[in-house]
Motif scaffolding. Sequence first.
Motif, PDB file in Angstrom:
ATOM      1  N   SER A 119       4.237 -13.892  -2.059  1.00  0.00           N
ATOM      2  CA  SER A 119       3.601 -12.616  -2.353  1.00  0.00           C
ATOM      3  C   SER A 119       3.240 -11.898  -1.056  1.00  0.00           C
ATOM      4  O   SER A 119       3.273 -12.491   0.032  1.00  0.00           O
ATOM      5  CB  SER A 119       2.332 -12.846  -3.183  1.00  0.00           C
ATOM      6  OG  SER A 119       1.346 -13.500  -2.396  1.00  0.00           O
ATOM      7  N   SER A 120       2.871 -10.634  -1.172  1.00  0.00           N
ATOM      8  CA  SER A 120       2.441  -9.885   0.013  1.00  0.00           C
ATOM      9  C   SER A 120       1.172 -10.486   0.602  1.00  0.00           C
ATOM     10  O   SER A 120       0.985 -10.516   1.826  1.00  0.00           O
ATOM     11  CB  SER A 120       2.221  -8.413  -0.341  1.00  0.00           C
ATOM     12  OG  SER A 120       1.204  -8.271  -1.326  1.00  0.00           O
ATOM     13  N   LYS A 121       0.309 -10.986  -0.268  1.00  0.00           N
ATOM     14  CA  LYS A 121      -0.924 -11.624   0.199  1.00  0.00           C
ATOM     15  C   LYS A 121      -0.610 -12.883   0.992  1.00  0.00           C
ATOM     16  O   LYS A 121      -1.251 -13.183   2.011  1.00  0.00           O
ATOM     17  CB  LYS A 121      -1.819 -11.954  -0.998  1.00  0.00           C
ATOM     18  CG  LYS A 121      -3.205 -12.469  -0.636  1.00  0.00           C
ATOM     19  CD  LYS A 121      -4.054 -12.648  -1.892  1.00  0.00           C
ATOM     20  CE  LYS A 121      -5.470 -13.096  -1.552  1.00  0.00           C
ATOM     21  NZ  LYS A 121      -6.304 -13.231  -2.782  1.00  0.00           N
ATOM     22  N   GLU A 122       0.408 -13.628   0.548  1.00  0.00           N
ATOM     23  CA  GLU A 122       0.815 -14.837   1.268  1.00  0.00           C
ATOM     24  C   GLU A 122       1.508 -14.498   2.580  1.00  0.00           C
ATOM     25  O   GLU A 122       1.384 -15.237   3.560  1.00  0.00           O
ATOM     26  CB  GLU A 122       1.710 -15.680   0.371  1.00  0.00           C
ATOM     27  CG  GLU A 122       0.947 -16.331  -0.776  1.00  0.00           C
ATOM     28  CD  GLU A 122       1.863 -17.009  -1.770  1.00  0.00           C
ATOM     29  OE1 GLU A 122       1.484 -18.078  -2.294  1.00  0.00           O
ATOM     30  OE2 GLU A 122       2.946 -16.455  -2.063  1.00  0.00           O
ATOM     31  N   LYS A 124       0.617 -12.032   4.397  1.00  0.00           N
ATOM     32  CA  LYS A 124      -0.527 -11.784   5.268  1.00  0.00           C
ATOM     33  C   LYS A 124      -1.122 -13.113   5.748  1.00  0.00           C
ATOM     34  O   LYS A 124      -1.508 -13.238   6.925  1.00  0.00           O
ATOM     35  CB  LYS A 124      -1.594 -10.973   4.539  1.00  0.00           C
ATOM     36  CG  LYS A 124      -2.820 -10.640   5.390  1.00  0.00           C
ATOM     37  CD  LYS A 124      -3.805  -9.762   4.630  1.00  0.00           C
ATOM     38  CE  LYS A 124      -4.994  -9.375   5.508  1.00  0.00           C
ATOM     39  NZ  LYS A 124      -5.851 -10.538   5.861  1.00  0.00           N
ATOM     40  N   SER A 125      -1.179 -14.101   4.872  1.00  0.00           N
ATOM     41  CA  SER A 125      -1.684 -15.415   5.286  1.00  0.00           C
ATOM     42  C   SER A 125      -0.821 -16.011   6.392  1.00  0.00           C
ATOM     43  O   SER A 125      -1.334 -16.609   7.345  1.00  0.00           O
ATOM     44  CB  SER A 125      -1.717 -16.371   4.082  1.00  0.00           C
ATOM     45  OG  SER A 125      -2.731 -16.017   3.178  1.00  0.00           O
ATOM     46  N   LEU A 178       2.145  -2.392   4.102  1.00  0.00           N
ATOM     47  CA  LEU A 178       2.370  -3.164   2.884  1.00  0.00           C
ATOM     48  C   LEU A 178       1.048  -3.400   2.167  1.00  0.00           C
ATOM     49  O   LEU A 178       0.040  -3.730   2.792  1.00  0.00           O
ATOM     50  CB  LEU A 178       3.003  -4.507   3.261  1.00  0.00           C
ATOM     51  CG  LEU A 178       3.324  -5.473   2.124  1.00  0.00           C
ATOM     52  CD1 LEU A 178       4.438  -4.916   1.243  1.00  0.00           C
ATOM     53  CD2 LEU A 178       3.728  -6.837   2.694  1.00  0.00           C
ATOM     54  N   ASP A 179       1.058  -3.228   0.848  1.00  0.00           N
ATOM     55  CA  ASP A 179      -0.121  -3.518   0.031  1.00  0.00           C
ATOM     56  C   ASP A 179      -0.248  -5.034  -0.093  1.00  0.00           C
ATOM     57  O   ASP A 179       0.588  -5.692  -0.714  1.00  0.00           O
ATOM     58  CB  ASP A 179       0.035  -2.879  -1.349  1.00  0.00           C
ATOM     59  CG  ASP A 179      -1.159  -3.149  -2.269  1.00  0.00           C
ATOM     60  OD1 ASP A 179      -2.123  -3.818  -1.820  1.00  0.00           O
ATOM     61  OD2 ASP A 179      -1.120  -2.711  -3.434  1.00  0.00           O
ATOM     62  N   THR A 180      -1.252  -5.606   0.523  1.00  0.00           N
ATOM     63  CA  THR A 180      -1.430  -7.061   0.505  1.00  0.00           C
ATOM     64  C   THR A 180      -2.541  -7.489  -0.460  1.00  0.00           C
ATOM     65  O   THR A 180      -3.027  -8.616  -0.391  1.00  0.00           O
ATOM     66  CB  THR A 180      -1.745  -7.587   1.913  1.00  0.00           C
ATOM     67  OG1 THR A 180      -2.926  -6.943   2.414  1.00  0.00           O
ATOM     68  CG2 THR A 180      -0.589  -7.327   2.863  1.00  0.00           C
ATOM     69  N   SER A 181      -2.905  -6.600  -1.372  1.00  0.00           N
ATOM     70  CA  SER A 181      -3.922  -6.944  -2.361  1.00  0.00           C
ATOM     71  C   SER A 181      -3.276  -7.620  -3.567  1.00  0.00           C
ATOM     72  O   SER A 181      -2.048  -7.655  -3.715  1.00  0.00           O
ATOM     73  CB  SER A 181      -4.657  -5.684  -2.823  1.00  0.00           C
ATOM     74  OG  SER A 181      -3.815  -4.884  -3.642  1.00  0.00           O
ATOM     75  N   ASN A 184      -0.525  -5.872  -5.814  1.00  0.00           N
ATOM     76  CA  ASN A 184       0.902  -5.902  -5.515  1.00  0.00           C
ATOM     77  C   ASN A 184       1.476  -7.218  -6.033  1.00  0.00           C
ATOM     78  O   ASN A 184       1.251  -8.283  -5.465  1.00  0.00           O
ATOM     79  CB  ASN A 184       1.134  -5.780  -4.011  1.00  0.00           C
ATOM     80  CG  ASN A 184       2.611  -5.739  -3.641  1.00  0.00           C
ATOM     81  OD1 ASN A 184       3.482  -5.819  -4.501  1.00  0.00           O
ATOM     82  ND2 ASN A 184       2.895  -5.612  -2.360  1.00  0.00           N
TER      83      ASN A 184
END
Length: 241
Positions: A119-122, A124-125, A178-181, A184
């Motif tokens: 995912s976008s959140k990952e 970011k991680s 990028l939307d990292t919430s 998304n």
Amino acid sequence: SAVPSATASPCSSRCEKLAPASLSYSQVLATTGFDVPTLEFTESPVGNLVSDALLAVANEVAGQEAPFTASFEANGVIRDSLLTGKAGIISVADAFRVLPLGMGPDGVPGYTLVAFYISSKELKSACEAAVAIPALMGDSYFLQFSGFKFTYGAGALPFNSVTAIFLREGDGYSETPLDTSDANTSLYRVVVNYYVASMMYVLEAKSGGLLAVTPKDKDGVPLPSVSAGIIDADPAAPGIQ
């Protein structure tokens, strides 16, 4: 020197493994007019070359699935620079010394490539890890990457310093971060080598639970193991190439 001697000793058993790919020790692959060095704790020319190459070759065999968005490579896997020497020749031996580690399931030297979705959140991680973990564990954990760029705040809290990620678009990058919430829900295809893929599974433990990256298939189902994501360059042939 980057130029092998005409009296170089015979290939080792690992070099002989490259013979089926029509590669030999002193074979010329390319020429360069400048050094392509590896550097510690920073983005490097050879790191850019390696990560760009991973992304390019993975997209050549992407099949019917989505193209790859990003690639990562750890400094600990990149073992040498490419130097001009006297003639600016890059041989198979020179290239092999850059990435000499590992062995694929087909018996060919080098870590096999692994594909998965995050995912976008990952993503970011992963970027947070690229900033924080090398400072804690050393240069071997510094990540070279391709397909995107990101900004971060110097002096910010560990694992909470990335401020924006911009995906590659054509010859540049998107102007919109990028939307990292959690809003998304898109998944992004990533390629890494087997070693780096294994590191993704332990990221949560290394960050004290602050970061997590779970490699998934195209439907968002977590992969049962690193091996489940191995890229097969020729699905029509027996085994994995």
